[in-house]
Motif scaffolding. Sequence first.
Motif, mmCIF file in Angstrom:
data_model
loop_
_atom_site.group_PDB
_atom_site.id
_atom_site.type_symbol
_atom_site.label_atom_id
_atom_site.label_comp_id
_atom_site.label_asym_id
_atom_site.label_seq_id
_atom_site.Cartn_x
_atom_site.Cartn_y
_atom_site.Cartn_z
ATOM 1 N N GLU A 33 -1.247 -30.936 16.999
ATOM 2 C CA GLU A 33 -0.821 -30.019 15.679
ATOM 3 C C GLU A 33 -1.124 -28.199 16.419
ATOM 4 N N GLU A 34 -2.459 -27.745 16.662
ATOM 5 C CA GLU A 34 -1.817 -26.159 16.853
ATOM 6 C C GLU A 34 -1.175 -26.137 18.430
ATOM 7 N N THR A 35 -1.273 -27.106 19.735
ATOM 8 C CA THR A 35 -0.571 -27.621 20.410
ATOM 9 C C THR A 35 0.650 -27.184 20.128
ATOM 10 N N ARG A 36 1.506 -27.952 19.169
ATOM 11 C CA ARG A 36 2.239 -28.243 18.492
ATOM 12 C C ARG A 36 3.210 -26.775 18.765
ATOM 13 N N HIS A 37 2.523 -26.555 17.563
ATOM 14 C CA HIS A 37 2.845 -24.836 17.121
ATOM 15 C C HIS A 37 3.399 -23.760 18.142
ATOM 16 N N ARG A 38 2.596 -24.016 19.846
ATOM 17 C CA ARG A 38 2.462 -23.166 20.814
ATOM 18 C C ARG A 38 3.622 -22.819 21.511
ATOM 19 N N LEU A 39 3.771 -24.520 21.868
ATOM 20 C CA LEU A 39 4.278 -24.976 23.062
ATOM 21 C C LEU A 39 5.734 -24.727 23.392
ATOM 22 N N ALA A 40 5.812 -23.944 22.281
ATOM 23 C CA ALA A 40 7.556 -23.289 22.357
ATOM 24 C C ALA A 40 7.546 -21.774 22.818
ATOM 25 N N TYR A 41 6.314 -21.036 23.114
ATOM 26 C CA TYR A 41 6.265 -19.521 23.342
ATOM 27 C C TYR A 41 6.254 -19.582 25.057
ATOM 28 N N PRO A 42 6.653 -18.914 25.073
ATOM 29 C CA PRO A 42 7.199 -18.932 26.914
ATOM 30 C C PRO A 42 5.777 -18.747 27.951
ATOM 31 N N THR A 43 4.818 -17.394 27.354
ATOM 32 C CA THR A 43 3.938 -17.464 27.969
ATOM 33 C C THR A 43 2.767 -17.982 27.556
ATOM 34 N N THR A 44 2.768 -18.549 26.475
ATOM 35 C CA THR A 44 1.475 -19.514 25.869
ATOM 36 C C THR A 44 0.804 -19.634 27.102
ATOM 37 N N GLN A 109 6.452 -12.335 41.673
ATOM 38 C CA GLN A 109 7.064 -11.272 40.599
ATOM 39 C C GLN A 109 6.860 -11.356 39.587
ATOM 40 N N MET A 110 7.711 -12.459 38.581
ATOM 41 C CA MET A 110 7.406 -13.081 37.474
ATOM 42 C C MET A 110 6.275 -12.949 36.742
ATOM 43 N N THR A 111 5.367 -13.895 37.396
ATOM 44 C CA THR A 111 4.169 -13.699 36.721
ATOM 45 C C THR A 111 2.900 -12.636 37.601
ATOM 46 N N ALA A 112 3.069 -12.525 37.808
ATOM 47 C CA ALA A 112 2.012 -11.405 38.242
ATOM 48 C C ALA A 112 1.320 -10.277 37.293
ATOM 49 N N ALA A 117 -1.358 -17.048 34.818
ATOM 50 C CA ALA A 117 -0.250 -17.716 35.093
ATOM 51 C C ALA A 117 -0.478 -18.039 37.201
ATOM 52 N N ARG A 118 0.127 -19.299 37.513
ATOM 53 C CA ARG A 118 -0.340 -19.395 39.232
ATOM 54 C C ARG A 118 0.881 -20.587 39.564
ATOM 55 N N PRO A 119 1.851 -19.446 39.679
ATOM 56 C CA PRO A 119 3.282 -20.204 39.773
ATOM 57 C C PRO A 119 3.328 -21.265 41.490
ATOM 58 N N PRO A 120 4.135 -21.800 40.972
ATOM 59 C CA PRO A 120 3.673 -22.583 42.204
ATOM 60 C C PRO A 120 4.659 -21.639 43.720
ATOM 61 N N ARG A 121 4.750 -21.473 44.688
ATOM 62 C CA ARG A 121 5.123 -21.395 46.112
ATOM 63 C C ARG A 121 5.859 -22.240 47.369
ATOM 64 N N PHE A 122 6.818 -21.544 47.580
ATOM 65 C CA PHE A 122 6.998 -22.537 48.341
ATOM 66 C C PHE A 122 7.904 -21.562 49.850
ATOM 67 N N ASP A 123 7.695 -23.030 50.751
ATOM 68 C CA ASP A 123 7.606 -21.993 52.475
ATOM 69 C C ASP A 123 8.822 -22.715 52.840
ATOM 70 N N TYR A 124 9.801 -21.977 53.460
ATOM 71 C CA TYR A 124 11.590 -22.881 53.880
ATOM 72 C C TYR A 124 11.065 -22.666 55.320
ATOM 73 N N GLN A 125 11.917 -23.570 56.081
ATOM 74 C CA GLN A 125 12.421 -24.318 56.896
ATOM 75 C C GLN A 125 13.731 -24.799 56.988
ATOM 76 N N LYS A 137 4.183 -26.037 47.871
ATOM 77 C CA LYS A 137 2.720 -25.622 46.809
ATOM 78 C C LYS A 137 2.976 -25.531 46.282
ATOM 79 N N SER A 138 1.804 -26.205 45.128
ATOM 80 C CA SER A 138 1.561 -26.332 44.379
ATOM 81 C C SER A 138 -0.252 -27.472 43.703
ATOM 82 N N PHE A 139 -0.697 -26.667 42.442
ATOM 83 C CA PHE A 139 -1.982 -27.852 42.586
ATOM 84 C C PHE A 139 -0.957 -28.552 42.175
ATOM 85 N N ARG A 140 0.086 -28.873 41.023
ATOM 86 C CA ARG A 140 0.304 -29.521 39.600
ATOM 87 C C ARG A 140 1.250 -31.154 40.737
#
Length: 176
Positions: A33-44, A109-112, A117-125, A137-140
Amino acid sequence: MKGTITRCAKELVESTFGADQWLAILEDAKVDEETRHRLAYPTTDIDDSMAKDILASTAKVLGLTAEQVADAFGEHWCCVYAPKIYSSIITRFDSAREMILGMDKIHVQMTATIKNARPPRFDYQWQDDRTLIVTYKSFRGMIDIYRGLVLGVGKLFNEPLSARKLDNTQVEIVFG
Ligand code: HEM
């Protein structure tokens, strides 16, 4: 993971399949129940395994594959959700190429200033002038979601592009 991901999933399911299906997904994923209430808040903070369980239950309850859910999520995020919530970021880009290449910096920038926050990172080639290899690159390990979001960026700009998962860390993107 930040609640912005689960908020977008909730919005997608409720608008396309109905509120009762979203409740069935929360039941299936055993969301308390507790998570149900929180999961619509962007920064939770939503537990990573809980967020992944919700995506897996979305596939199960709606009878879709994980890839179909990822594609629907990516399209909803890019074409409906982000233009409402993050329009100041979207308007910085004029093409799918620019936006995909800009995402490493944007996530940093956005998660600084967002705690935990542990955002995904991307390398481009570039392989040739149309073919880009992105290393995710993400542990997820959510590369299917990455691929779905790339396709969503193509839809947002109405540009033909293909995205193919090469393995669990790389996606090949071929532009128009
Ligand atoms: C307006 C644009 C976007 C914003 C503001 C944004 C922001 C975010 C935020 C805040 C998270 C959660 C990070 C965390 O919990 O530490 C996230 C996750 C993620 N984002 Fe974005 N994002 C945007 C667009 C995109 C696009 C276009 C892609 C891919 C092309 C992408 C790929 C991902 C992936 C794969 C995740 C899942 C988490 C992970 O893999 O570790 N994002 N994003």
